[in-house]
Every structure is written in C-alpha cells, then in structure tokens.
Write an enzyme that holds these catalytic residues in place. Structure first.
Site, mmCIF file in Angstrom:
data_model
loop_
_atom_site.group_PDB
_atom_site.id
_atom_site.type_symbol
_atom_site.label_atom_id
_atom_site.label_comp_id
_atom_site.label_asym_id
_atom_site.label_seq_id
_atom_site.Cartn_x
_atom_site.Cartn_y
_atom_site.Cartn_z
ATOM 1 N NE ARG A 234 4.963 -17.002 -44.816
ATOM 2 C CZ ARG A 234 5.614 -17.884 -45.572
ATOM 3 N NH1 ARG A 234 5.097 -19.073 -45.810
ATOM 4 N NH2 ARG A 234 6.793 -17.579 -46.087
ATOM 5 C CG ASP A 258 2.725 -27.169 -45.188
ATOM 6 O OD1 ASP A 258 3.079 -28.200 -44.573
ATOM 7 O OD2 ASP A 258 3.538 -26.389 -45.723
ATOM 8 C CD GLU A 263 4.267 -21.949 -39.448
ATOM 9 O OE1 GLU A 263 3.225 -22.335 -39.996
ATOM 10 O OE2 GLU A 263 5.357 -21.847 -40.040
ATOM 11 C CG HIS A 295 5.974 -23.924 -43.007
ATOM 12 N ND1 HIS A 295 5.635 -22.662 -42.573
ATOM 13 C CD2 HIS A 295 6.388 -23.760 -44.285
ATOM 14 C CE1 HIS A 295 5.847 -21.787 -43.538
ATOM 15 N NE2 HIS A 295 6.306 -22.437 -44.599
HETATM 16 P P1 NAD Z 1 3.594 -15.010 -55.791
HETATM 17 O O1 NAD Z 1 4.037 -13.669 -55.341
HETATM 18 O O2 NAD Z 1 4.120 -15.561 -57.083
HETATM 19 O O3 NAD Z 1 1.991 -15.039 -55.908
HETATM 20 C C1 NAD Z 1 1.148 -14.477 -54.961
HETATM 21 C C2 NAD Z 1 -0.126 -14.047 -55.681
HETATM 22 O O4 NAD Z 1 -1.068 -13.609 -54.697
HETATM 23 C C3 NAD Z 1 0.083 -12.890 -56.663
HETATM 24 O O5 NAD Z 1 -0.451 -13.209 -57.924
HETATM 25 C C4 NAD Z 1 -0.678 -11.731 -56.014
HETATM 26 O O6 NAD Z 1 -1.254 -10.830 -56.959
HETATM 27 C C5 NAD Z 1 -1.745 -12.490 -55.250
HETATM 28 N N1 NAD Z 1 -2.399 -11.703 -54.213
HETATM 29 C C6 NAD Z 1 -1.912 -10.633 -53.523
HETATM 30 N N2 NAD Z 1 -2.857 -10.155 -52.708
HETATM 31 C C7 NAD Z 1 -3.965 -10.934 -52.876
HETATM 32 C C8 NAD Z 1 -5.270 -10.921 -52.322
HETATM 33 N N3 NAD Z 1 -5.619 -9.985 -51.434
HETATM 34 N N4 NAD Z 1 -6.136 -11.860 -52.719
HETATM 35 C C9 NAD Z 1 -5.797 -12.793 -53.647
HETATM 36 N N5 NAD Z 1 -4.578 -12.834 -54.220
HETATM 37 C C10 NAD Z 1 -3.676 -11.922 -53.824
HETATM 38 O O7 NAD Z 1 3.880 -15.984 -54.587
HETATM 39 P P2 NAD Z 1 4.057 -17.572 -54.630
HETATM 40 O O8 NAD Z 1 5.489 -17.901 -54.885
HETATM 41 O O9 NAD Z 1 3.019 -18.166 -55.494
HETATM 42 O O10 NAD Z 1 3.784 -17.926 -53.101
HETATM 43 C C11 NAD Z 1 2.497 -17.766 -52.522
HETATM 44 C C12 NAD Z 1 2.615 -17.884 -51.022
HETATM 45 O O11 NAD Z 1 2.948 -19.230 -50.684
HETATM 46 C C13 NAD Z 1 3.773 -17.073 -50.427
HETATM 47 O O12 NAD Z 1 3.370 -15.770 -50.137
HETATM 48 C C14 NAD Z 1 4.127 -17.834 -49.191
HETATM 49 O O13 NAD Z 1 3.434 -17.247 -48.113
HETATM 50 C C15 NAD Z 1 3.596 -19.232 -49.444
HETATM 51 N N6 NAD Z 1 4.648 -20.260 -49.448
HETATM 52 C C16 NAD Z 1 4.499 -21.326 -48.609
HETATM 53 C C17 NAD Z 1 5.447 -22.341 -48.598
HETATM 54 C C18 NAD Z 1 5.326 -23.558 -47.718
HETATM 55 O O14 NAD Z 1 6.305 -24.306 -47.556
HETATM 56 N N7 NAD Z 1 4.172 -23.840 -47.144
HETATM 57 C C19 NAD Z 1 6.560 -22.238 -49.442
HETATM 58 C C20 NAD Z 1 6.670 -21.139 -50.298
HETATM 59 C C21 NAD Z 1 5.711 -20.156 -50.299
#
Ligand code: NAD
Length: 329
Positions: A234, A258, A263, A295
C-alpha cells in the site's frame, strides 16, 4: 439480486461474467470510481462491489445505506479504505477476498527486483531506439545478497521463498512470525537489523496505524547505502517525499513501486494526454533507477478468476444469511 461494480474495467467484466452463470446475479458494470458524487449510481442496489481506490468513507457509506445498499463486497484483500465503524453503525456488512493469488503479487515484486537490478527497463528502451551500448547497465547478482521481507503473510512468504531460490539470504520482520520463513532458511530479526543489513527490502505488511509511513526519512537513513526498496503493498507504507530525498542523495539505490499514497485519483486511467498534476509522482518518474507500475501486481488471469469467484460466493453466502469473509462481523 442486483449488484453494481464500481471502478470496473474490461478485465473485471470478463472474469465476473465467467464466474456468474452458477449464481445468476444481475451485474451492472460501472466504470466510474465510487465517490461522494457517484454514490447515487448505487441507488436501489442491495450490493455494492468496490475496489482498492474506491471511497468508502463515512459520507459515502451514509449515501449508499440511504439508497438501500446492505452489503459492500470488496474485490480486494486490503480493507484499509473502508470506515468499518461507520459501516457497522449503518448496518452495512463488509466482505472481502482474503486470498486470491499470493503468487501474482509476489512474482510482480520479484519482477520489479529483476528489472531494477539488471536495468531491463532502460535496456528495453535503448535497443528499440537502435542503441546497443552497455554503458550504465552494469547490474548485480542476486545470489548471496541479503533480502529483507517486512510482513510474512501469504504474499511475503511466497516472495521470501522465491528470493531464497535465487540464493539470497532472507531476513524477515513480522510481529507474528510465519514458521514457513524459517523452514526455507530465513531468519526473523528486529526491524533495525533488517533495515541495516538488507540489500533489498520488500514491503508485504498491511496498511494500518502502526505501519503508516513505516519507511520514512529516519528508517531510510538506517538502511544500507544504495539498497533497493520494493513496495507492492500500500502506498502509505512509505513517506514518498522522503524517498525522493534518499534517491537524490544516493542513500536509496533503487526503487520499485506498484502502489502510491496518492494513487486514487491517478491510477487505473489513461492520462497520457494530460499534464501530470502530481509533482511528487512526476519527480519520481524522472529517476532512471525507479520503476513505477500502476497497482497491477494482482493482475493475472488466475488472480482475476479467483477474485470474481470468491466475491460472488461471498455475496451468495451473505444472501443465505451465513456470511463468510466478513471484516466487520
Ligand atoms: P496477510 O494478512 O497474509 O499478511 C500480512 C502480514 O503482515 C501478516 O503476517 C502480519 O502479521 C504482518 N504485519 C502486520 N503488521 C506488521 C508490521 N507492523 N510490521 C511487519 N509485518 C506486519 O496479507 P497478504 O495477503 O500477504 O497481503 C499483504 C499486503 O499486500 C496487503 O495488506 C495488501 O495491502 C497488499 N496487496 C497488494 C496488492 C497489489 O496488487 N499491489 C494485491 C494484494 C494485496
């Protein structure tokens, strides 16, 4: 049941129409993003399907609720853009797609790493112009480099596994460590050590109060000089003006984004015939060692099919009174 899909593009139309026959929902594809001034388009729709840059703040939710909407079905995993307290108070259920293809996002992040470390974006443009010179294209081997993964959930662990496959040493930081990282030889460390030892840092944590501007002027100073930062999570995880200063001084050697904090009013549309109004983004785009994609990390056939299928299943389950994947239950 009538469903309006805001911010829908051709790829959404194709994937949702392919997944819909078993449900038979009446789908209305709306290209416009959801905003206060477009919320009226949802009048009479019980279900509003929204994407990452749609506005789901209190005033918009109030208007949707007043128009008869009962369910917000997010086509995304992240829900940082929804005022959940307002939704609850208005009796709006919110469901999401917690997982579709972690491979799509992780592989895109790896793509940014490879493009940056071998200057593929510059080489592509050069050879198309008939310039076959090599000056300025010296890269570095990934083998033996240290990669820091911040957030080791579904996407972060796939990214870590791929980078371990290149022969990288993996360091990770997560308040809830994922044992799979250690299974591939990775090591959990505190954030300071990860910042100080990594040649490449990739962000895979959600956006919340604790992670907003996690990468800022201070943390950039604690990073290894000349290192690479990748953000496919994000935009607001990083303080973008601070990135510009770090790129100018050489403290940050490479940047792959990305996502971008501002955005919402820029991405997902062709603006090539208009002057770019965002000076921060415009400055970022001038650096040869920066790649920005709009994105698109989620944008694979597999992820789109999974998003459509899960979203329609979420709506069907909610209609039966047994909601799944609800974020404000
Ligand atoms: P997820 O919930 O499986 O994993 C997120 C991880 O981050 C968890 O293990 C959590 O414990 C950890 N976390 C929470 N707070 C934290 C901190 N302060 N420091 C370090 N780690 C921390 O989520 P995911 O499915 O792996 O997705 C991750 C992120 O990717 C989403 O939150 C979303 O914002 C982003 N995303 C982006 C796209 C894109 O197209 N660019 C698509 C999907 C998801």
């Amino acid at each position: 049941m009538r469903i309006i899909l805001f911010s829908s593009q051709n790829h959404d139309r194709e994937s949702f129409l392919a997944a819909n026959p078993q449900h038979g929902f009446e789908l209305h594809f709306q290209q416009a993003p959801l905003r206060l001034d477009t919320a009226a388009l949802a009048m009479g729709f019980e279900v509003v399907c929204a994407f990452v840059n749609d506005d789901l703040s209190r005033p918009v939710l109030e208007q949707l609720a007043a128009g008869g909407t009962r369910l917000i079905a997010l086509r995304s995993a992240g829900y940082n853009h929804v005022d959940l307290a307002a939704a609850r108070a208005l009796g709006l259920a919110v469901v999401r797609v917690p997982a579709y293809s972690p491979y799509a996002v992780a592989e895109h992040a790896v793509g940014l790493v490879l493009a940056l470390c071998r200057h593929l974006h510059r080489a592509y443009n050069r050879t198309r112009e008939g310039d076959f010179s090599l000056h300025g294209l010296t890269g570095f081997d990934l083998f033996g480099k240290t990669v820091g993964v911040i957030g080791t959930g579904q996407i972060g662990v796939v990214f870590a596994r791929i980078m371990a496959g290149f022969g990288c040493r993996v360091l990770a930081y997560d308040p809830y460590p994922n044992p799979e990282v250690e299974a591939i030889g990775g090591q959990f460390v505190d954030l300071d050590r990860l910042l100080g030892e990594s040649d490449i840092i990739s962000l895979h944590c959600p956006l919340n109060d604790a992670t907003r501007h996690l990468v800022n002027a201070n943390s950039l100073q604690r990073m290894k000089r000349g290192s690479m930062l990748i953000n496919s999570s994000r935009g607001a995880l990083v303080d973008t003006p601070a990135l510009i200063e770090a790129l100018k001084s050489g403290q940050l050697g490479y940047l792959g984004l990305d996502v971008y904090e501002e955005e919402a009013d820029i991405f997902f549309a062709d603006r090539s015939d208009l002057p770019l109004q965002d000076d921060v983004l415009a400055r970022l785009l001038t650096f040869p060692n920066v790649i920005i994609t709009a994105h698109q990390a989620f944008l694979t056939n597999e992820a789109l099919a999974a998003i459509a299928e899960t979203t329609l299943n979420n709506i069907a389950a909610w209609r039966k009174g047994a909601p799944v994947n609800q974020v404000n239950g």
